[in-house]
Design a protein around this motif. Structure first.
Motif, PDB file in Angstrom:
ATOM      1  N   ASN A   1      35.948  38.040  45.193  1.00 10.98           N
ATOM      2  CA  ASN A   1      36.547  39.369  45.145  1.00 10.98           C
ATOM      3  C   ASN A   1      37.770  39.273  44.237  1.00 10.98           C
ATOM      4  OD1 ASN A   1      37.466  41.942  45.561  1.00 10.98           O
ATOM      5  ND2 ASN A   1      37.516  41.804  47.791  1.00 10.98           N
TER       6      ASN A   1
ATOM      7  N   ASP B   1      40.056  44.088  50.399  1.00 10.21           N
ATOM      8  CA  ASP B   1      40.907  44.504  49.281  1.00 10.21           C
ATOM      9  C   ASP B   1      42.381  44.591  49.680  1.00 10.21           C
ATOM     10  OD1 ASP B   1      38.739  44.660  47.594  1.00 10.21           O
ATOM     11  OD2 ASP B   1      38.534  46.830  47.731  1.00 10.21           O
TER      12      ASP B   1
ATOM     13  N   THR C   1      30.062  35.688  46.412  1.00 13.80           N
ATOM     14  CA  THR C   1      30.829  36.375  45.370  1.00 13.80           C
ATOM     15  C   THR C   1      32.304  36.018  45.494  1.00 13.80           C
ATOM     16  OG1 THR C   1      31.249  38.348  46.714  1.00 13.80           O
ATOM     17  CG2 THR C   1      29.266  38.377  45.324  1.00 13.80           C
TER      18      THR C   1
ATOM     19  N   THR D   1      36.640  44.062  42.585  1.00 12.07           N
ATOM     20  CA  THR D   1      35.253  43.974  42.158  1.00 12.07           C
ATOM     21  C   THR D   1      34.710  42.620  42.573  1.00 12.07           C
ATOM     22  OG1 THR D   1      33.723  44.285  40.311  1.00 12.07           O
ATOM     23  CG2 THR D   1      35.758  43.097  39.837  1.00 12.07           C
ATOM     24  N   HIS D   2      33.439  42.590  42.886  1.00  8.71           N
ATOM     25  CA  HIS D   2      32.802  41.342  43.312  1.00  8.71           C
ATOM     26  C   HIS D   2      32.010  40.765  42.149  1.00  8.71           C
ATOM     27  CE1 HIS D   2      33.667  41.406  47.663  1.00  8.71           C
ATOM     28  NE2 HIS D   2      33.859  42.690  47.409  1.00  8.71           N
ATOM     29  N   ILE D   3      32.280  39.497  41.846  1.00  9.99           N
ATOM     30  CA  ILE D   3      31.598  38.776  40.788  1.00  9.99           C
ATOM     31  C   ILE D   3      30.782  37.673  41.439  1.00  9.99           C
ATOM     32  CG2 ILE D   3      31.908  37.400  38.689  1.00  9.99           C
ATOM     33  CD1 ILE D   3      32.936  40.260  38.387  1.00  9.99           C
TER      34      ILE D   3
ATOM     35  N   SER E   1      37.370  54.378  38.686  1.00  5.88           N
ATOM     36  CA  SER E   1      36.192  53.624  38.268  1.00  5.88           C
ATOM     37  C   SER E   1      36.369  52.983  36.904  1.00  5.88           C
ATOM     38  CB  SER E   1      34.950  54.523  38.279  1.00  5.88           C
ATOM     39  OG  SER E   1      35.045  55.496  37.262  1.00  5.88           O
TER      40      SER E   1
ATOM     41  N   ILE F   1      37.961  50.390  36.251  1.00 12.33           N
ATOM     42  CA  ILE F   1      37.815  48.947  36.454  1.00 12.33           C
ATOM     43  C   ILE F   1      36.355  48.571  36.536  1.00 12.33           C
ATOM     44  CG2 ILE F   1      38.236  47.077  38.103  1.00 12.33           C
ATOM     45  CD1 ILE F   1      40.974  48.460  38.596  1.00 12.33           C
ATOM     46  N   GLU F   2      35.560  49.356  37.262  1.00 10.60           N
ATOM     47  CA  GLU F   2      34.144  49.057  37.359  1.00 10.60           C
ATOM     48  C   GLU F   2      33.462  49.146  36.000  1.00 10.60           C
ATOM     49  OE1 GLU F   2      32.431  51.442  40.443  1.00 10.60           O
ATOM     50  OE2 GLU F   2      34.025  50.864  41.850  1.00 10.60           O
ATOM     51  N   ARG F   3      33.856  50.123  35.191  1.00 11.20           N
ATOM     52  CA  ARG F   3      33.275  50.243  33.841  1.00 11.20           C
ATOM     53  C   ARG F   3      33.687  49.071  32.969  1.00 11.20           C
ATOM     54  NH1 ARG F   3      34.938  55.684  34.294  1.00 11.20           N
ATOM     55  NH2 ARG F   3      36.580  55.305  32.785  1.00 11.20           N
TER      56      ARG F   3
ATOM     57  N   ASP G   1      41.615  48.289  41.685  1.00 11.02           N
ATOM     58  CA  ASP G   1      40.376  48.192  42.447  1.00 11.02           C
ATOM     59  C   ASP G   1      39.953  46.736  42.513  1.00 11.02           C
ATOM     60  OD1 ASP G   1      37.262  50.146  42.436  1.00 11.02           O
ATOM     61  OD2 ASP G   1      38.293  49.051  44.012  1.00 11.02           O
TER      62      ASP G   1
ATOM     63  N   PHE H   1      34.287  45.967  33.941  1.00 14.31           N
ATOM     64  CA  PHE H   1      33.519  44.788  34.288  1.00 14.31           C
ATOM     65  C   PHE H   1      32.045  44.956  33.961  1.00 14.31           C
ATOM     66  CE2 PHE H   1      37.134  43.458  36.896  1.00 14.31           C
ATOM     67  CZ  PHE H   1      37.154  42.126  36.580  1.00 14.31           C
TER      68      PHE H   1
END
Length: 196
Positions: free
Chosen positions: A92, A116, A90, A68-70, A189, A191-193, A66, A195
């Motif tokens: 990506n 992506d 951000t 994610t935007h930082i 998710s 990956i989202e968890r 996945d 980060f």
């Protein structure tokens, strides 16, 4: 040591260039050059250190991919390609995690507007990045932002059923799609968890 300390200070505290210049008593241009050089070093280190461990690919589903935007601190003159849909600059970052929530690949430094699939295809093409391709018969879970291809399993797209005689078959098919999409979404998710 000072270059590493300066870079970790900026990254760890989300500090701006002027604040780092003041703290380390260096001109802003020098701070920017040091930070850029260190980011390149970190990225090269990541290629060799963020990778799967031996025997990790025993299950059919070997991980999730996945983006994610930082949030990124970018000078105003360079911000436009980094400003995404939320109006903030951000980066990506494409990441691959196993189901122990360990990174096995990361591809940072992309503009926030980069799609992506563009990042993904670049990771597959550039051999020097050492992308951990799935072995035959294994796959990564991906979301709708990634292409459907061998080794990369995404959720069902749309409803391809046009005519079916029995309503039970339609309901059963829709339930399977729903179960699959729910599982794909929850596993992806990870990956989202990670980060947070």
């Amino acid at each position: 040591m000072e270059k590493l300390a300066l870079s970790l200070y900026i990254l760890g505290n989300r500090e701006s260039n002027p604040n780092a210049a003041e703290r380390f008593q260096r001109p802003g241009e020098i701070v920017s050059r040091i930070f850029t050089d260190m980011l390149h070093i970190f990225a090269r280190m990541g290629i060799d250190t963020i990778k799967p461990i031996e025997g990790q690919f025993e299950e059919d589903c070997i991980g999730a991919i996945d983006g994610t935007h930082i949030k990124a601190c970018i000078s105003p003159s360079c911000q436009i390609p980094y400003i995404g849909r939320k109006g903030e600059p951000t980066q990506n970052i494409m990441a691959v995690c196993d189901f122990n929530m360990c990174f096995i690949f990361a591809f940072p430094s992309w503009e926030g507007t980069a799609h992506d699939s563009r990042i993904f295809l670049q990771a597959l093409r550039k051999q020097e990045l050492k992308f951990p391709h799935p072995p035959p018969g294994k796959y990564y879970l991906v979301d709708l932002g990634y292409p459907q291809m061998a080794g990369f399993l995404g959720p069902y797209r749309g409803n391809d059923i046009i005519y079916l005689t029995f309503v039970e078959v339609i309901i059963e098919h829709l339930e399977k799609k729903e179960i699959f999409n729910d599982a794909n979404s929850s596993l992806g998710s990870v990956i989202e968890r990670t980060f947070g």
